[in-house]
Motif scaffolding. Sequence first.
Motif, PDB file in Angstrom:
ATOM      1  N   ALA A 157      68.090 -48.537  66.778  1.00 20.21           N
ATOM      2  CA  ALA A 157      68.117 -47.437  65.818  1.00 20.21           C
ATOM      3  C   ALA A 157      68.257 -46.104  66.547  1.00 20.21           C
ATOM      4  N   PRO A 158      68.937 -45.111  65.890  1.00 20.02           N
ATOM      5  CA  PRO A 158      69.052 -43.787  66.532  1.00 20.02           C
ATOM      6  C   PRO A 158      67.687 -43.165  66.742  1.00 20.02           C
ATOM      7  N   ARG A 159      67.556 -42.432  67.817  1.00 21.29           N
ATOM      8  CA  ARG A 159      66.290 -41.776  68.086  1.00 21.29           C
ATOM      9  C   ARG A 159      66.019 -40.698  67.057  1.00 21.29           C
ATOM     10  N   LYS A 160      64.758 -40.597  66.674  1.00 17.54           N
ATOM     11  CA  LYS A 160      64.391 -39.577  65.696  1.00 17.54           C
ATOM     12  C   LYS A 160      64.581 -38.198  66.298  1.00 17.54           C
ATOM     13  N   GLY A 161      65.090 -37.289  65.471  1.00 22.78           N
ATOM     14  CA  GLY A 161      65.273 -35.924  65.897  1.00 22.78           C
ATOM     15  C   GLY A 161      66.583 -35.654  66.602  1.00 22.78           C
ATOM     16  N   VAL A 162      67.401 -36.714  66.829  1.00 23.07           N
ATOM     17  CA  VAL A 162      68.688 -36.524  67.482  1.00 23.07           C
ATOM     18  C   VAL A 162      69.743 -36.327  66.404  1.00 23.07           C
ATOM     19  N   PRO A 163      70.416 -35.161  66.343  1.00 19.20           N
ATOM     20  CA  PRO A 163      71.393 -34.936  65.265  1.00 19.20           C
ATOM     21  C   PRO A 163      72.617 -35.805  65.436  1.00 19.20           C
ATOM     22  N   GLY A 164      73.226 -36.184  64.313  1.00 20.27           N
ATOM     23  CA  GLY A 164      74.461 -36.934  64.338  1.00 20.27           C
ATOM     24  C   GLY A 164      75.642 -35.999  64.570  1.00 20.27           C
ATOM     25  N   PRO A 165      76.845 -36.533  64.457  1.00 21.35           N
ATOM     26  CA  PRO A 165      78.021 -35.686  64.660  1.00 21.35           C
ATOM     27  C   PRO A 165      78.104 -34.613  63.590  1.00 21.35           C
ATOM     28  N   PRO A 166      78.601 -33.425  63.932  1.00 22.33           N
ATOM     29  CA  PRO A 166      78.672 -32.358  62.938  1.00 22.33           C
ATOM     30  C   PRO A 166      79.645 -32.694  61.828  1.00 22.33           C
ATOM     31  N   ALA A 167      79.329 -32.232  60.621  1.00 21.89           N
ATOM     32  CA  ALA A 167      80.205 -32.464  59.481  1.00 21.89           C
ATOM     33  C   ALA A 167      81.457 -31.610  59.611  1.00 21.89           C
ATOM     34  N   ALA A 168      82.565 -32.141  59.109  1.00 24.01           N
ATOM     35  CA  ALA A 168      83.811 -31.386  59.135  1.00 24.01           C
ATOM     36  C   ALA A 168      83.705 -30.186  58.203  1.00 24.01           C
ATOM     37  N   PRO A 169      84.306 -29.056  58.570  1.00 22.80           N
ATOM     38  CA  PRO A 169      84.265 -27.888  57.687  1.00 22.80           C
ATOM     39  C   PRO A 169      84.872 -28.205  56.328  1.00 22.80           C
ATOM     40  N   ALA A 170      84.282 -27.655  55.279  1.00 22.21           N
ATOM     41  CA  ALA A 170      84.728 -27.930  53.915  1.00 22.21           C
ATOM     42  C   ALA A 170      86.093 -27.290  53.658  1.00 22.21           C
ATOM     43  N   GLU A 171      86.905 -28.000  52.897  1.00 26.13           N
ATOM     44  CA  GLU A 171      88.204 -27.485  52.487  1.00 26.13           C
ATOM     45  C   GLU A 171      88.139 -27.028  51.030  1.00 26.13           C
ATOM     46  N   ILE A 172      89.114 -26.237  50.602  1.00 30.45           N
ATOM     47  CA  ILE A 172      89.194 -25.823  49.209  1.00 30.45           C
ATOM     48  C   ILE A 172      89.602 -27.026  48.372  1.00 30.45           C
ATOM     49  N   PRO A 173      88.836 -27.381  47.355  1.00 30.27           N
ATOM     50  CA  PRO A 173      89.154 -28.563  46.552  1.00 30.27           C
ATOM     51  C   PRO A 173      90.530 -28.456  45.904  1.00 30.27           C
ATOM     52  N   GLY A 174      91.226 -29.582  45.865  1.00 29.35           N
ATOM     53  CA  GLY A 174      92.493 -29.656  45.148  1.00 29.35           C
ATOM     54  C   GLY A 174      93.710 -29.243  45.938  1.00 29.35           C
ATOM     55  N   LEU A 175      93.528 -28.771  47.161  1.00 29.24           N
ATOM     56  CA  LEU A 175      94.671 -28.359  47.976  1.00 29.24           C
ATOM     57  C   LEU A 175      95.076 -29.488  48.915  1.00 29.24           C
ATOM     58  N   GLY A 176      96.372 -29.797  48.924  1.00 31.97           N
ATOM     59  CA  GLY A 176      96.883 -30.804  49.832  1.00 31.97           C
ATOM     60  C   GLY A 176      97.205 -30.223  51.190  1.00 31.97           C
ATOM     61  N   PRO A 177      97.587 -31.077  52.151  1.00 32.06           N
ATOM     62  CA  PRO A 177      97.832 -30.611  53.528  1.00 32.06           C
ATOM     63  C   PRO A 177      98.949 -29.583  53.630  1.00 32.06           C
ATOM     64  N   GLN A 178      99.993 -29.718  52.805  1.00 32.98           N
ATOM     65  CA  GLN A 178     101.098 -28.759  52.871  1.00 32.98           C
ATOM     66  C   GLN A 178     100.643 -27.372  52.422  1.00 32.98           C
ATOM     67  N   THR A 179      99.825 -27.319  51.376  1.00 35.44           N
ATOM     68  CA  THR A 179      99.327 -26.032  50.891  1.00 35.44           C
ATOM     69  C   THR A 179      98.330 -25.433  51.869  1.00 35.44           C
ATOM     70  N   ARG A 180      97.400 -26.257  52.383  1.00 43.84           N
ATOM     71  CA  ARG A 180      96.401 -25.745  53.330  1.00 43.84           C
ATOM     72  C   ARG A 180      97.048 -25.168  54.577  1.00 43.84           C
ATOM     73  N   ALA A 181      98.160 -25.784  55.003  1.00 45.58           N
ATOM     74  CA  ALA A 181      98.823 -25.323  56.220  1.00 45.58           C
ATOM     75  C   ALA A 181      99.401 -23.924  56.062  1.00 45.58           C
ATOM     76  N   GLN A 182      99.615 -23.470  54.836  1.00 44.39           N
ATOM     77  CA  GLN A 182     100.185 -22.134  54.612  1.00 44.39           C
ATOM     78  C   GLN A 182      99.126 -21.031  54.679  1.00 44.39           C
ATOM     79  N   ILE A 183      97.838 -21.399  54.644  1.00 44.38           N
ATOM     80  CA  ILE A 183      96.775 -20.394  54.715  1.00 44.38           C
ATOM     81  C   ILE A 183      96.620 -19.956  56.170  1.00 44.38           C
ATOM     82  N   PRO A 184      96.768 -18.685  56.477  1.00 42.51           N
ATOM     83  CA  PRO A 184      96.647 -18.232  57.876  1.00 42.51           C
ATOM     84  C   PRO A 184      95.279 -18.589  58.460  1.00 42.51           C
ATOM     85  N   PRO A 185      95.233 -18.968  59.735  1.00 42.67           N
ATOM     86  CA  PRO A 185      93.950 -19.340  60.346  1.00 42.67           C
ATOM     87  C   PRO A 185      92.904 -18.239  60.279  1.00 42.67           C
ATOM     88  N   GLY A 186      93.339 -16.977  60.292  1.00 43.75           N
ATOM     89  CA  GLY A 186      92.383 -15.875  60.277  1.00 43.75           C
ATOM     90  C   GLY A 186      91.899 -15.481  58.897  1.00 43.75           C
TER      91      GLY A 186
END
Length: 315
Positions: A107-136
């Motif tokens: 079993a994993p040791r208590k108190g050891v965090p798991g991998p970080p969650a992926a940053p949330a995306e805007i719901p309903g947007l596909g990869p082509q639309t998300r790619a058009q949003i500037p990184p900044g």
Amino acid sequence: MPPVQRSPHRLLAATLLLALLPLTACGATGPGGTGGPAGPSGTAAGSGTPGGPGTPGGSDGAGAAGGEARSTAPGEAHRHAVPGPKGTASPRATGSPQRTGSPAATAPRKGVPGPPAAPAEIPGLGPQTRAQIPPGSRQAVVIRGHGRDVGTGTATLYERRPGAGWTAASDPWPAHNAVRGWTDHHVRGDLRSPVGVFRLTDAGGLLPDPGTRLPYDENRHFVAVGSGSLGEPLDGSFDHVVAINYNRVPGTTPLDKARPLGEDRGGGIWIHVDHEGPTQGCVSLLRTHIRELLRWLDPAHQPVVVMGDVTSLAR
């Protein structure tokens, strides 16, 4: 027949021998020891003496090799147990079974965090639309049209936070778009709103600035006349506007007439005050919502509008 006279010296020797025999046997074969060499009859040398079959220390005993006397204290037996056949427990093992594969080992040791969650995306947007949003970009106004050929939808504000991703900054607001819906190739007079991701850099209106951080052009030329497709009056629609950077020069007033893509591709696409009906190509919000939008927009966060029908946005 007269009794045989025995020498006192012989009697003394015999007495000493008899006295020493038990001590010698215990020392050699005590509990757990082995008896003397087996004679022809299978008994230890000296029939009837300790070390014979069935006696402690005899050949049937469970003593240690070499006649070493051992005490079997509680908890020791399992350390000297003789293993039984493969897959079976030794009948002589009386201690606790060895722990292998315990849950604590895997079993994993208590108190050891798991991998970080992926940053949330805007719901309903596909990869082509998300790619058009500037990184900044850290602010997005998402206009979700109810259908490809429908003039109604919703508008929701989103903020991008470091490590967390996109989170909603408002409830969905009612919105209108062009009377004929949406298009991927807007042209002048098609009565459709353009699908895409566009920067928001400039604002203005007939009324004074409500407190935006965008450049704001208060100008008497922000006047809408006539009526909409439902016969509703357009008066007051341009009291506050945010220019959508479709076929325009950023950094200029929304009234600027320059069309980098050409006049035939249309222009003058704004977010403005709703007049309770579809538009000719713009997006409209309730007066209270557009004033809130103006105060929320921050040019340092490179705000964008993500607009289109729900099917197009999901690409």
